[in-house]
Design a protein around this motif. Structure first.
Motif, PDB file in Angstrom:
ATOM      1  N   VAL A  70       0.851  -1.188   0.000  1.00 56.82           N
ATOM      2  CA  VAL A  70       0.000   0.000   0.000  1.00 56.82           C
ATOM      3  C   VAL A  70       0.886   1.237   0.000  1.00 56.82           C
ATOM      4  O   VAL A  70       1.865   1.313   0.754  1.00 56.82           O
ATOM      5  CB  VAL A  70      -0.906   0.043   1.256  1.00 56.82           C
ATOM      6  N   LEU A  71       0.536   2.198  -0.834  1.00 49.06           N
ATOM      7  CA  LEU A  71       1.173   3.514  -0.846  1.00 49.06           C
ATOM      8  C   LEU A  71       0.060   4.533  -0.690  1.00 49.06           C
ATOM      9  O   LEU A  71      -0.906   4.514  -1.449  1.00 49.06           O
ATOM     10  CB  LEU A  71       1.933   3.734  -2.154  1.00 49.06           C
ATOM     11  N   THR A  72       0.180   5.410   0.310  1.00 50.46           N
ATOM     12  CA  THR A  72      -0.779   6.501   0.469  1.00 50.46           C
ATOM     13  C   THR A  72      -0.080   7.794   0.086  1.00 50.46           C
ATOM     14  O   THR A  72       1.140   7.933   0.231  1.00 50.46           O
ATOM     15  CB  THR A  72      -1.326   6.598   1.905  1.00 50.46           C
ATOM     16  N   TYR A  73      -0.879   8.741  -0.402  1.00 51.86           N
ATOM     17  CA  TYR A  73      -0.266   9.977  -0.878  1.00 51.86           C
ATOM     18  C   TYR A  73      -1.201  11.159  -0.701  1.00 51.86           C
ATOM     19  O   TYR A  73      -2.398  11.011  -0.473  1.00 51.86           O
ATOM     20  CB  TYR A  73       0.160   9.844  -2.344  1.00 51.86           C
ATOM     21  N   ASN A  74      -0.590  12.337  -0.844  1.00 55.69           N
ATOM     22  CA  ASN A  74      -1.313  13.597  -0.783  1.00 55.69           C
ATOM     23  C   ASN A  74      -0.837  14.420  -1.980  1.00 55.69           C
ATOM     24  O   ASN A  74       0.358  14.684  -2.115  1.00 55.69           O
ATOM     25  CB  ASN A  74      -0.996  14.308   0.538  1.00 55.69           C
ATOM     26  N   LEU A  75      -1.749  14.798  -2.848  1.00 56.19           N
ATOM     27  CA  LEU A  75      -1.426  15.561  -4.050  1.00 56.19           C
ATOM     28  C   LEU A  75      -1.924  16.985  -3.863  1.00 56.19           C
ATOM     29  O   LEU A  75      -3.128  17.229  -3.817  1.00 56.19           O
ATOM     30  CB  LEU A  75      -2.095  14.912  -5.264  1.00 56.19           C
ATOM     31  N   VAL A  76      -0.977  17.931  -3.696  1.00 56.37           N
ATOM     32  CA  VAL A  76      -1.320  19.325  -3.420  1.00 56.37           C
ATOM     33  C   VAL A  76      -0.323  20.240  -4.120  1.00 56.37           C
ATOM     34  O   VAL A  76       0.894  19.984  -4.093  1.00 56.37           O
ATOM     35  CB  VAL A  76      -1.279  19.613  -1.895  1.00 56.37           C
ATOM     36  N   ASP A  77      -0.842  21.301  -4.711  1.00 54.32           N
ATOM     37  CA  ASP A  77      -0.011  22.363  -5.291  1.00 54.32           C
ATOM     38  C   ASP A  77       1.069  21.837  -6.237  1.00 54.32           C
ATOM     39  O   ASP A  77       2.222  22.265  -6.173  1.00 54.32           O
ATOM     40  CB  ASP A  77       0.645  23.199  -4.180  1.00 54.32           C
ATOM     41  N   GLY A  78       0.707  20.916  -7.098  1.00 58.40           N
ATOM     42  CA  GLY A  78       1.648  20.429  -8.093  1.00 58.40           C
ATOM     43  C   GLY A  78       2.739  19.530  -7.548  1.00 58.40           C
ATOM     44  O   GLY A  78       3.781  19.358  -8.172  1.00 58.40           O
ATOM     45  N   GLU A  79       2.503  18.941  -6.384  1.00 60.33           N
ATOM     46  CA  GLU A  79       3.467  18.034  -5.770  1.00 60.33           C
ATOM     47  C   GLU A  79       2.723  16.839  -5.200  1.00 60.33           C
ATOM     48  O   GLU A  79       1.661  16.983  -4.597  1.00 60.33           O
ATOM     49  CB  GLU A  79       4.243  18.727  -4.651  1.00 60.33           C
ATOM     50  N   LEU A  80       3.298  15.651  -5.386  1.00 62.55           N
ATOM     51  CA  LEU A  80       2.735  14.444  -4.806  1.00 62.55           C
ATOM     52  C   LEU A  80       3.634  14.003  -3.664  1.00 62.55           C
ATOM     53  O   LEU A  80       4.801  13.663  -3.882  1.00 62.55           O
ATOM     54  CB  LEU A  80       2.621  13.322  -5.849  1.00 62.55           C
ATOM     55  N   GLU A  81       3.095  14.059  -2.456  1.00 60.75           N
ATOM     56  CA  GLU A  81       3.824  13.581  -1.281  1.00 60.75           C
ATOM     57  C   GLU A  81       3.439  12.136  -1.010  1.00 60.75           C
ATOM     58  O   GLU A  81       2.260  11.821  -0.826  1.00 60.75           O
ATOM     59  CB  GLU A  81       3.489  14.427  -0.054  1.00 60.75           C
ATOM     60  N   VAL A  82       4.424  11.257  -0.983  1.00 60.16           N
ATOM     61  CA  VAL A  82       4.199   9.885  -0.547  1.00 60.16           C
ATOM     62  C   VAL A  82       4.171   9.934   0.979  1.00 60.16           C
ATOM     63  O   VAL A  82       5.172  10.252   1.611  1.00 60.16           O
ATOM     64  CB  VAL A  82       5.314   8.932  -1.043  1.00 60.16           C
ATOM     65  N   ALA A  98       4.635   7.826  -9.258  1.00 57.38           N
ATOM     66  CA  ALA A  98       5.257   8.763 -10.197  1.00 57.38           C
ATOM     67  C   ALA A  98       4.364   8.963 -11.416  1.00 57.38           C
ATOM     68  O   ALA A  98       4.229  10.077 -11.925  1.00 57.38           O
ATOM     69  CB  ALA A  98       6.640   8.274 -10.604  1.00 57.38           C
ATOM     70  N   ALA A  99       3.707   7.897 -11.863  1.00 50.51           N
ATOM     71  CA  ALA A  99       2.782   8.008 -12.999  1.00 50.51           C
ATOM     72  C   ALA A  99       1.571   8.865 -12.625  1.00 50.51           C
ATOM     73  O   ALA A  99       1.111   9.682 -13.431  1.00 50.51           O
ATOM     74  CB  ALA A  99       2.341   6.619 -13.462  1.00 50.51           C
ATOM     75  N   VAL A 100       1.050   8.706 -11.413  1.00 47.28           N
ATOM     76  CA  VAL A 100      -0.064   9.538 -10.942  1.00 47.28           C
ATOM     77  C   VAL A 100       0.378  10.996 -10.909  1.00 47.28           C
ATOM     78  O   VAL A 100      -0.356  11.894 -11.358  1.00 47.28           O
ATOM     79  CB  VAL A 100      -0.550   9.074  -9.544  1.00 47.28           C
ATOM     80  N   ALA A 101       1.580  11.242 -10.392  1.00 51.74           N
ATOM     81  CA  ALA A 101       2.102  12.611 -10.331  1.00 51.74           C
ATOM     82  C   ALA A 101       2.223  13.199 -11.738  1.00 51.74           C
ATOM     83  O   ALA A 101       1.824  14.339 -11.982  1.00 51.74           O
ATOM     84  CB  ALA A 101       3.458  12.624  -9.622  1.00 51.74           C
ATOM     85  N   ARG A 102       2.772  12.415 -12.648  1.00 47.86           N
ATOM     86  CA  ARG A 102       2.938  12.869 -14.035  1.00 47.86           C
ATOM     87  C   ARG A 102       1.582  13.201 -14.657  1.00 47.86           C
ATOM     88  O   ARG A 102       1.411  14.256 -15.267  1.00 47.86           O
ATOM     89  CB  ARG A 102       3.647  11.768 -14.833  1.00 47.86           C
ATOM     90  N   GLN A 103       0.611  12.326 -14.484  1.00 50.68           N
ATOM     91  CA  GLN A 103      -0.739  12.544 -15.030  1.00 50.68           C
ATOM     92  C   GLN A 103      -1.382  13.803 -14.462  1.00 50.68           C
ATOM     93  O   GLN A 103      -2.134  14.483 -15.145  1.00 50.68           O
ATOM     94  CB  GLN A 103      -1.646  11.353 -14.722  1.00 50.68           C
ATOM     95  N   ALA A 104      -1.090  14.090 -13.199  1.00 49.85           N
ATOM     96  CA  ALA A 104      -1.672  15.262 -12.540  1.00 49.85           C
ATOM     97  C   ALA A 104      -0.900  16.540 -12.863  1.00 49.85           C
ATOM     98  O   ALA A 104      -1.284  17.616 -12.412  1.00 49.85           O
ATOM     99  CB  ALA A 104      -1.706  15.037 -11.027  1.00 49.85           C
ATOM    100  N   GLY A 105       0.193  16.416 -13.605  1.00 49.50           N
ATOM    101  CA  GLY A 105       0.998  17.580 -13.930  1.00 49.50           C
ATOM    102  C   GLY A 105       1.878  18.041 -12.780  1.00 49.50           C
ATOM    103  O   GLY A 105       2.340  19.179 -12.770  1.00 49.50           O
ATOM    104  N   ALA A 106       2.102  17.156 -11.821  1.00 45.44           N
ATOM    105  CA  ALA A 106       2.944  17.504 -10.673  1.00 45.44           C
ATOM    106  C   ALA A 106       4.394  17.662 -11.122  1.00 45.44           C
ATOM    107  O   ALA A 106       4.850  16.978 -12.029  1.00 45.44           O
ATOM    108  CB  ALA A 106       2.840  16.434  -9.590  1.00 45.44           C
ATOM    109  N   ARG A 107       5.100  18.546 -10.459  1.00 48.14           N
ATOM    110  CA  ARG A 107       6.505  18.774 -10.816  1.00 48.14           C
ATOM    111  C   ARG A 107       7.458  17.900 -10.014  1.00 48.14           C
ATOM    112  O   ARG A 107       8.615  17.750 -10.371  1.00 48.14           O
ATOM    113  CB  ARG A 107       6.857  20.245 -10.668  1.00 48.14           C
ATOM    114  N   ARG A 108       6.954  17.359  -8.890  1.00 48.47           N
ATOM    115  CA  ARG A 108       7.825  16.473  -8.119  1.00 48.47           C
ATOM    116  C   ARG A 108       7.025  15.500  -7.279  1.00 48.47           C
ATOM    117  O   ARG A 108       5.881  15.760  -6.900  1.00 48.47           O
ATOM    118  CB  ARG A 108       8.800  17.262  -7.250  1.00 48.47           C
ATOM    119  N   LEU A 109       7.662  14.395  -6.947  1.00 51.15           N
ATOM    120  CA  LEU A 109       7.181  13.414  -5.990  1.00 51.15           C
ATOM    121  C   LEU A 109       8.170  13.508  -4.831  1.00 51.15           C
ATOM    122  O   LEU A 109       9.383  13.559  -5.056  1.00 51.15           O
ATOM    123  CB  LEU A 109       7.213  12.026  -6.632  1.00 51.15           C
ATOM    124  N   TRP A 110       7.662  13.570  -3.613  1.00 51.89           N
ATOM    125  CA  TRP A 110       8.560  13.705  -2.477  1.00 51.89           C
ATOM    126  C   TRP A 110       8.032  12.937  -1.278  1.00 51.89           C
ATOM    127  O   TRP A 110       6.874  12.500  -1.259  1.00 51.89           O
ATOM    128  CB  TRP A 110       8.794  15.169  -2.124  1.00 51.89           C
TER     129      TRP A 110
END
Length: 157
Positions: A52-64, A85-97
């Protein structure tokens, strides 16, 4: 192995995994998360959820926020991180952190081998988190005193 977005039918399994590893309530960078309420990705094999991976996608960033493989070293963690990373890319996020702790040498090795870079250290952040979540131990993996948060990132292109 298949990785997909968690659905409502997965709630019990996700909750069980997060609870079993003590990761339901997560306190990082001054924020308290109930990981069971966050969007999640699940890795499954033969109909059984193995990660399981949980995340928070806010302000162009996906936090794992959390990443847990039931059986380590079988590819679930890598598959989940790739899917995030694919979810971040699809959402137009600039980084995963993400945040890990100074004692978590296995996680540091895992994330860096997958292209993530250490970008910040927050001295004493775990000590502050312990004031909120008293169950955070004072000594972590490998007998290392647990004090600091480490931030890693993967830039998304």
């Amino acid at each position: 192995m298949r990785v997909r977005a968690a659905g409502t039918a997965d709630s019990d399994a996700v909750y069980g995994i997060l609870t079993n590893v003590g990761a339901r309530t997560i306190v990082v960078h001054g924020t308290t998360y109930d990981a069971a309420t966050l969007p999640a990705l699940v890795a499954e094999h033969d109909g059984r959820i193995i990660g399981v991976l949980t995340y928070n996608l806010v302000d162009g960033e996906l936090e794992v926020v959390s990443l847990h493989a039931v059986d380590q070293r079988r590819g679930a963690g890598t598959a989940l991180l790739d899917a995030a990373a694919a979810v971040a890319r699809q959402a137009g996020a600039r980084r995963l952190w993400l945040i890990t702790t100074n004692d978590n040498l296995d996680a540091l090795r895992f994330y860096q081998r997958r292209g993530m870079r250490l970008v910040a250290v927050a001295p004493g952040a775990v000590d502050a988190a312990r004031e909120i979540k008293r169950s955070i131990p004072r000594t972590g993996d490998y007998g290392i005193p647990l004090h600091d948060e480490l931030e890693l990132e993967l830039l998304i292109s």
